[in-house]
Design a protein around this motif. Sequence first.
Motif, PDB file in Angstrom:
ATOM      1  N   ARG A 161     -61.098  26.338  90.662  1.00 45.52           N
ATOM      2  CA  ARG A 161     -60.827  27.064  92.192  1.00 45.52           C
ATOM      3  C   ARG A 161     -62.089  26.639  92.790  1.00 45.52           C
ATOM      4  O   ARG A 161     -63.278  26.854  92.531  1.00 45.52           O
ATOM      5  N   GLU A 162     -61.787  26.097  94.019  1.00 47.63           N
ATOM      6  CA  GLU A 162     -62.864  25.593  94.799  1.00 47.63           C
ATOM      7  C   GLU A 162     -62.889  26.442  96.111  1.00 47.63           C
ATOM      8  O   GLU A 162     -62.046  26.859  96.519  1.00 47.63           O
ATOM      9  N   ALA A 163     -64.115  26.635  96.702  1.00 51.32           N
ATOM     10  CA  ALA A 163     -64.189  27.460  97.947  1.00 51.32           C
ATOM     11  C   ALA A 163     -63.347  26.808  98.966  1.00 51.32           C
ATOM     12  O   ALA A 163     -63.286  25.456  99.172  1.00 51.32           O
ATOM     13  N   ASN A 164     -62.802  27.664  99.939  1.00 53.19           N
ATOM     14  CA  ASN A 164     -61.995  26.955 100.851  1.00 53.19           C
ATOM     15  C   ASN A 164     -63.068  26.685 102.236  1.00 53.19           C
ATOM     16  O   ASN A 164     -63.815  27.561 102.827  1.00 53.19           O
ATOM     17  N   LEU A 165     -63.254  25.320 102.509  1.00 52.64           N
ATOM     18  CA  LEU A 165     -64.077  24.858 103.324  1.00 52.64           C
ATOM     19  C   LEU A 165     -63.970  25.063 104.802  1.00 52.64           C
ATOM     20  O   LEU A 165     -64.392  24.811 105.743  1.00 52.64           O
TER      21      LEU A 165
END
Length: 321
Positions: A306-310
């Motif tokens: 899960r990656e950060a929402n840019l």
Amino acid sequence: MRCIGVMTSGGDAPGMNACIRAVVRTAAYHGLRVMGIRRGFQGLIEGEIVELRPRDVGGIIQRGGTILQTARSKEFMTEEGQRKALRRLNQHGIEGLVVIGGDGSMRGALALHQRGFPVVGVPASIDNDIWGTNMSIGVDTALNTIIDAIDRLRDTASSIGRAFLVETMGRDCGYLALIAGVIGGAEMVLIPERETRLEEVARAVMDAYERGKTHALIVIAEGSPYRTTEVAKFLESHPIGFDVRITILGHIQRGGSPTAFDRLLATRMGVKAVEALLGGERGVMTALQGRDIVTIPLEEVVQRRREANLAYYDMVLMLAR
């Protein structure tokens, strides 16, 4: 199923105790015995296993850390270590296992599942980097800790006219830094998911000074492309208008009493984990999706991060006026 085990593994997170409590008491409600495994997979290999009854988990819902302690285990990553773990589970009559932890813990849970043992994972990681769940246990508490620190730093920064570089945890995922930047009023954030030139950072601080701000704030994830000391050195060599100071929050982000949100999330996930085992589910992880606690396959969880929402990155820049 007559007996299940519960463990906490990897990095600790506020709310783990609330989850342990929920597992033990839900199991007792359904007539199951619960065995607590100390020090994660390493403790399992070494047989550090004790029975947990409902009264044993009284008074822990508000405590940070984990009463079962936690550890990382290189031995469990080997086939021999996994065989030892299965032997210990069988020796203690444990027929199902709840694993509370982060990405590495979910991989360990999957390894046992692939060897035929019933396992349900529960995501607990302040980095919020576990795929498939909107939030992991401990994230909300860590964010509140960071914001409390930022608010205090702003008081002194405004009084003296300084630029503060605040380093948060987040080796591979910049979620904490990113959200703290939005709700903490930062000029800029530095995160692993976004390349940012040091010249841009200096420009953001200079702009804050020229607009008449009394302070400037840069939030930096520990996994940022630049070390915090490197950023400070660069800023000090440029006419940005502010003196520069560094604050590394470190492990205080892991500690403290869990927030109401984390207590509820941990409780709901603990209850769901036991119910999933009783319902015959195997090799799954509990997850918050919308308002619901659901289960998703561990195989899907470990294949993605899960990656950060840019979109939040752009929001930081827009609001830094």
